[in-house]
Structures are given as structure tokens and as C-alpha cells.
Motif scaffolding. Structure first.
Motif, PDB file in Angstrom:
ATOM      1  N   GLY A  41      -1.495  -4.288   0.627  1.00  0.00           N
ATOM      2  CA  GLY A  41      -1.793  -5.419   1.496  1.00  0.00           C
ATOM      3  C   GLY A  41      -1.045  -5.414   2.803  1.00  0.00           C
ATOM      4  O   GLY A  41      -1.369  -6.178   3.715  1.00  0.00           O
ATOM      5  N   ALA A  42      -0.024  -4.563   2.933  1.00  0.00           N
ATOM      6  CA  ALA A  42       0.763  -4.489   4.162  1.00  0.00           C
ATOM      7  C   ALA A  42      -0.074  -3.929   5.300  1.00  0.00           C
ATOM      8  O   ALA A  42      -1.006  -3.150   5.095  1.00  0.00           O
ATOM      9  N   LEU A  43       0.274  -4.333   6.520  1.00  0.00           N
ATOM     10  CA  LEU A  43      -0.181  -3.598   7.698  1.00  0.00           C
ATOM     11  C   LEU A  43       0.747  -2.397   7.740  1.00  0.00           C
ATOM     12  O   LEU A  43       1.911  -2.498   8.113  1.00  0.00           O
ATOM     13  N   TYR A  44       0.258  -1.263   7.318  1.00  0.00           N
ATOM     14  CA  TYR A  44       1.066  -0.119   6.920  1.00  0.00           C
ATOM     15  C   TYR A  44       2.134   0.271   7.944  1.00  0.00           C
ATOM     16  O   TYR A  44       1.854   0.520   9.108  1.00  0.00           O
ATOM     17  N   ASP A  45       3.380   0.271   7.461  1.00  0.00           N
ATOM     18  CA  ASP A  45       4.565   0.656   8.210  1.00  0.00           C
ATOM     19  C   ASP A  45       4.849  -0.259   9.402  1.00  0.00           C
ATOM     20  O   ASP A  45       5.666   0.066  10.253  1.00  0.00           O
ATOM     21  N   ILE A  46       4.157  -1.420   9.432  1.00  0.00           N
ATOM     22  CA  ILE A  46       4.349  -2.328  10.562  1.00  0.00           C
ATOM     23  C   ILE A  46       4.734  -3.730  10.104  1.00  0.00           C
ATOM     24  O   ILE A  46       5.775  -4.250  10.509  1.00  0.00           O
ATOM     25  N   VAL A  47       3.917  -4.355   9.239  1.00  0.00           N
ATOM     26  CA  VAL A  47       4.200  -5.715   8.770  1.00  0.00           C
ATOM     27  C   VAL A  47       4.072  -5.760   7.250  1.00  0.00           C
ATOM     28  O   VAL A  47       3.003  -5.450   6.708  1.00  0.00           O
ATOM     29  N   PRO A  48       5.142  -6.143   6.539  1.00  0.00           N
ATOM     30  CA  PRO A  48       5.087  -6.208   5.080  1.00  0.00           C
ATOM     31  C   PRO A  48       4.377  -7.472   4.593  1.00  0.00           C
ATOM     32  O   PRO A  48       4.286  -8.467   5.334  1.00  0.00           O
ATOM     33  N   PRO A  49       3.886  -7.477   3.360  1.00  0.00           N
ATOM     34  CA  PRO A  49       3.316  -8.702   2.803  1.00  0.00           C
ATOM     35  C   PRO A  49       4.408  -9.727   2.540  1.00  0.00           C
ATOM     36  O   PRO A  49       5.532  -9.370   2.180  1.00  0.00           O
ATOM     37  N   SER A  50       4.082 -11.008   2.735  1.00  0.00           N
ATOM     38  CA  SER A  50       5.068 -12.069   2.538  1.00  0.00           C
ATOM     39  C   SER A  50       5.338 -12.328   1.063  1.00  0.00           C
ATOM     40  O   SER A  50       6.389 -12.848   0.700  1.00  0.00           O
ATOM     41  N   GLU A  51       4.383 -11.978   0.226  1.00  0.00           N
ATOM     42  CA  GLU A  51       4.588 -12.090  -1.217  1.00  0.00           C
ATOM     43  C   GLU A  51       3.696 -11.083  -1.927  1.00  0.00           C
ATOM     44  O   GLU A  51       2.751 -10.552  -1.350  1.00  0.00           O
ATOM     45  N   LYS A  52       4.019 -10.840  -3.199  1.00  0.00           N
ATOM     46  CA  LYS A  52       3.286  -9.822  -3.956  1.00  0.00           C
ATOM     47  C   LYS A  52       2.217 -10.493  -4.812  1.00  0.00           C
ATOM     48  O   LYS A  52       2.538 -11.196  -5.772  1.00  0.00           O
ATOM     49  N   VAL A  53       0.958 -10.273  -4.449  1.00  0.00           N
ATOM     50  CA  VAL A  53      -0.141 -10.892  -5.187  1.00  0.00           C
ATOM     51  C   VAL A  53      -1.160  -9.846  -5.648  1.00  0.00           C
ATOM     52  O   VAL A  53      -2.220 -10.194  -6.160  1.00  0.00           O
ATOM     53  N   VAL A  54      -0.824  -8.570  -5.464  1.00  0.00           N
ATOM     54  CA  VAL A  54      -1.746  -7.504  -5.845  1.00  0.00           C
ATOM     55  C   VAL A  54      -1.899  -7.436  -7.362  1.00  0.00           C
ATOM     56  O   VAL A  54      -0.960  -7.727  -8.114  1.00  0.00           O
ATOM     57  N   LYS A  55      -3.086  -7.057  -7.809  1.00  0.00           N
ATOM     58  CA  LYS A  55      -3.353  -6.904  -9.242  1.00  0.00           C
ATOM     59  C   LYS A  55      -3.004  -5.482  -9.672  1.00  0.00           C
ATOM     60  O   LYS A  55      -2.951  -4.568  -8.850  1.00  0.00           O
ATOM     61  N   PRO A  56      -2.791  -5.284 -10.962  1.00  0.00           N
ATOM     62  CA  PRO A  56      -2.407  -3.949 -11.446  1.00  0.00           C
ATOM     63  C   PRO A  56      -3.493  -2.906 -11.176  1.00  0.00           C
ATOM     64  O   PRO A  56      -4.670  -3.240 -10.996  1.00  0.00           O
ATOM     65  N   ALA A  57      -3.083  -1.653 -11.154  1.00  0.00           N
ATOM     66  CA  ALA A  57      -4.030  -0.550 -10.975  1.00  0.00           C
ATOM     67  C   ALA A  57      -5.155  -0.668 -11.997  1.00  0.00           C
ATOM     68  O   ALA A  57      -4.934  -1.033 -13.158  1.00  0.00           O
ATOM     69  N   GLY A  58      -6.366  -0.374 -11.545  1.00  0.00           N
ATOM     70  CA  GLY A  58      -7.528  -0.455 -12.431  1.00  0.00           C
ATOM     71  C   GLY A  58      -8.241  -1.786 -12.379  1.00  0.00           C
ATOM     72  O   GLY A  58      -9.314  -1.938 -12.975  1.00  0.00           O
ATOM     73  N   GLU A  59      -7.658  -2.779 -11.667  1.00  0.00           N
ATOM     74  CA  GLU A  59      -8.299  -4.089 -11.521  1.00  0.00           C
ATOM     75  C   GLU A  59      -8.740  -4.299 -10.074  1.00  0.00           C
ATOM     76  O   GLU A  59      -8.127  -3.776  -9.143  1.00  0.00           O
ATOM     77  N   TRP A  60      -9.800  -5.099  -9.911  1.00  0.00           N
ATOM     78  CA  TRP A  60     -10.334  -5.356  -8.585  1.00  0.00           C
ATOM     79  C   TRP A  60      -9.492  -6.372  -7.817  1.00  0.00           C
ATOM     80  O   TRP A  60      -9.087  -7.390  -8.363  1.00  0.00           O
ATOM     81  N   ASN A  61      -9.236  -6.066  -6.561  1.00  0.00           N
ATOM     82  CA  ASN A  61      -8.562  -6.971  -5.632  1.00  0.00           C
ATOM     83  C   ASN A  61      -9.547  -7.379  -4.541  1.00  0.00           C
ATOM     84  O   ASN A  61     -10.342  -6.557  -4.081  1.00  0.00           O
ATOM     85  N   THR A  62      -9.481  -8.625  -4.107  1.00  0.00           N
ATOM     86  CA  THR A  62     -10.318  -9.114  -3.011  1.00  0.00           C
ATOM     87  C   THR A  62      -9.456  -9.269  -1.769  1.00  0.00           C
ATOM     88  O   THR A  62      -8.384  -9.869  -1.819  1.00  0.00           O
ATOM     89  N   VAL A  63      -9.926  -8.728  -0.645  1.00  0.00           N
ATOM     90  CA  VAL A  63      -9.119  -8.754   0.575  1.00  0.00           C
ATOM     91  C   VAL A  63      -9.967  -9.206   1.761  1.00  0.00           C
ATOM     92  O   VAL A  63     -11.167  -8.927   1.817  1.00  0.00           O
ATOM     93  N   GLU A  64      -9.318  -9.915   2.676  1.00  0.00           N
ATOM     94  CA  GLU A  64      -9.939 -10.305   3.946  1.00  0.00           C
ATOM     95  C   GLU A  64      -9.022  -9.859   5.072  1.00  0.00           C
ATOM     96  O   GLU A  64      -7.828 -10.126   5.065  1.00  0.00           O
TER      97      GLU A  64
END
Length: 248
Positions: free
Chosen positions: A154-177
Motif C-alpha cells: 500500500g505504500a507509495l514505494y520508497d516515498i510515503v509509507p502507509p499510516s497503518e497496516k490493513v493489508v490482508k494475508p497473502a492469498g486473499e483479495w485486497n481492495t485498493v483505490e
């Protein structure tokens, strides 16, 4: 006289009822129209049934190792690949200001990402040389997660980190905007319903962010306000589906 009054009262009641029906019908029609207009603003970039609208970066039509499975496009990178081969995908169309939504699923230990502002040119061998990336990662298993919070999913890679960790485990679907809006100089990432990244998309603040990243001396990086959306081949199995975009 009584009968006349009763008749008039009934007529008025029926008339009011009919008028109410007409008003309700008009309201319902207006709401339906607004919903239709809102819906029509979205363009489907991937409908799950074909690769129409996509092609290989600096290449031709989409072929293996990309496959269509259960309404998703899935990358199965070969164990051995020709030297210099990559299987990154980009849209046929370029975009400037937009809201992009999709679902992604990463394999165990996997790494991938998606880009905006990608310039397709033979002098750029990979989309990441021009397009900023939103990270797609198995945070629990991939070693890049140990290289800083701005490498997490979810990070803007190598530029802005995510404010919190809400990603689902590997193998599960994540929804992103992902929203990119040069008119208001705003960008954001919403992962699984939570806004986790906000950033400017141009100007001195953006320049400073890039200057403090690994991309500081990359000549073409983030240099193109208008560009293509890209999906990354990072050598791991990854799936994407329900990809839509609304231009702003």
C-alpha cells in the motif's frame, strides 16, 4: 349538498394521491438518472473476460505467462526467462487525473505493484523507471518489508509509507483505490477501506519527497503528468481483477 361535498372530497383525495404518485415517480426517475450518470463516469479497464485495453510494456498483445482465471488476470512468471524479458502490462490509454480502483492478490512471499504516469519508450526498459509505484507485497514473508515502512503493501514505494497496516494475508483479495489529481495537487491510497497514504503529486513538496528517495537521480521518474497505468512483473505470482477508472 352532502353528497356533493363528499364527492368533491373524494375527488381531491384521489387527485392528491395521483399527484403524490407523479412526484414520487419523478423523484425516483431523477435518482435513477443521477445514479446512471455517476456510474457512467467509470470506465472498466479489465472486465475479467479478456485483455482488451492492455498490452505488454514496449511489446504487443498480452500472452503467457499472463492468464485469465475466475475473472482475474494472473501472472505466472516462468522459472527460466529469456535474458532481458519482462512481462509488465500497461493500458492502451493514457490518463492524467483519475480515481483508479482494483483488487489484488499476492502469492506467498510475493512482490508486485502498480504504476501511474508510465511513459512507454524503448529508452525505458521498465515501467518503474518513469511511473511511481503503489506496492503490492506479502508483508509477512517478502524481505523487502524489512527494508523500511515505505516498502510495505500500500505504500507509495520508497516515498510515503502507509499510516497503518490493513493489508490482508497473502492469498486473499485486497481492495485498493488510488487517486491522482493534479488540479488539487492531491494523491491518496485507500486500502481495504482505510486511507493509508496521502501525498502531493507535483510542486516543491513532491520534489522533496522524490529527492529523499532512491529515485532522486532518475531522469525520467515521475516526469510525465500524463501516462499509462501499469502492472508489474516482479517474478512472482500475482492476480488483479475489477479494474476501473474514473477521470477527474
Amino acid at each position: 349538498m352532502k353528497k356533493t361535498l363528499i364527492f368533491m372530497a373524494l375527488a381531491m383525495a384521489i387527485s392528491c394521491k395521483e399527484n403524490k404518485k407523479e412526484v414520487n415517480a419523478e423523484v425516483e426517475e431523477e435518482v435513477a438518472k443521477e445514479v446512471e450518470e455517476t456510474t457512467s463516469e467509470w470506465t472498466t479497464l479489465f472486465d475479467g473476460s479478456s485483455f482488451n485495453g492492455w498490452h505488454m510494456y514496449n511489446g504487443g498483445e498480452v500472452t503467457e505467462p499472463w492468464k485469465l482465471e475466475d475473472g482475474a488476470m494472473v501472472l505466472y512468471p516462468p522459472e527460466e526467462r529469456p535474458e532481458g524479458a519482462n512481462y509488465n502490462l500497461v493500458t492502451d490509454t493514457e490518463f492524467t487525473d483519475f480515481v483508479l480502483t482494483m483488487e489484488w492478490k499476492i502469492s506467498e512471499g510475493g512482490n508486485s505493484g502498480f504504476f501511474w504516469g508510465v511513459k512507454e519508450d524503448e529508452k525505458y526498459g521498465e515501467p518503474y523507471l518513469t511511473g511511481p509505484e503503489i506496492q503490492v507485497l506479502d508483508d509477512e514473508r517478502h524481505p523487502d518489508a524489512q527494508n523500511g515502512e515505505d516498502r510495505l503493501a500500500g505504500a507509495l514505494y520508497d516515498i510515503v509509507p502507509p499510516s497503518e497496516k490493513v493489508v490482508k494475508p497473502a492469498g486473499e483479495w485486497n481492495t485498493v483505490e488510488l487517486m491522482i489529481n493534479h488540479k488539487t495537487n492531491q494523491g491518496h491510497v485507500i486500502l481495504n477501506g482505510t486511507k493509508i497514504v496521502e501525498f502531493p503529486v507535483q510542486g516543491s513538496e513532491w520534489d522533496e519527497l522524490v529527492a529523499n528517495s532512491k529515485f532522486a537521480d532518475w531522469e525520467g521518474f515521475a516526469a510525465f503528468k500524463t501516462g499509462k497505468i501499469g502492472l508489474q512483473d516482479h517474478g512472482n505470482v500475482v492476480a488483479y481483477k475489477n479494474i476501473k477508472i474514473k477521470e477527474l
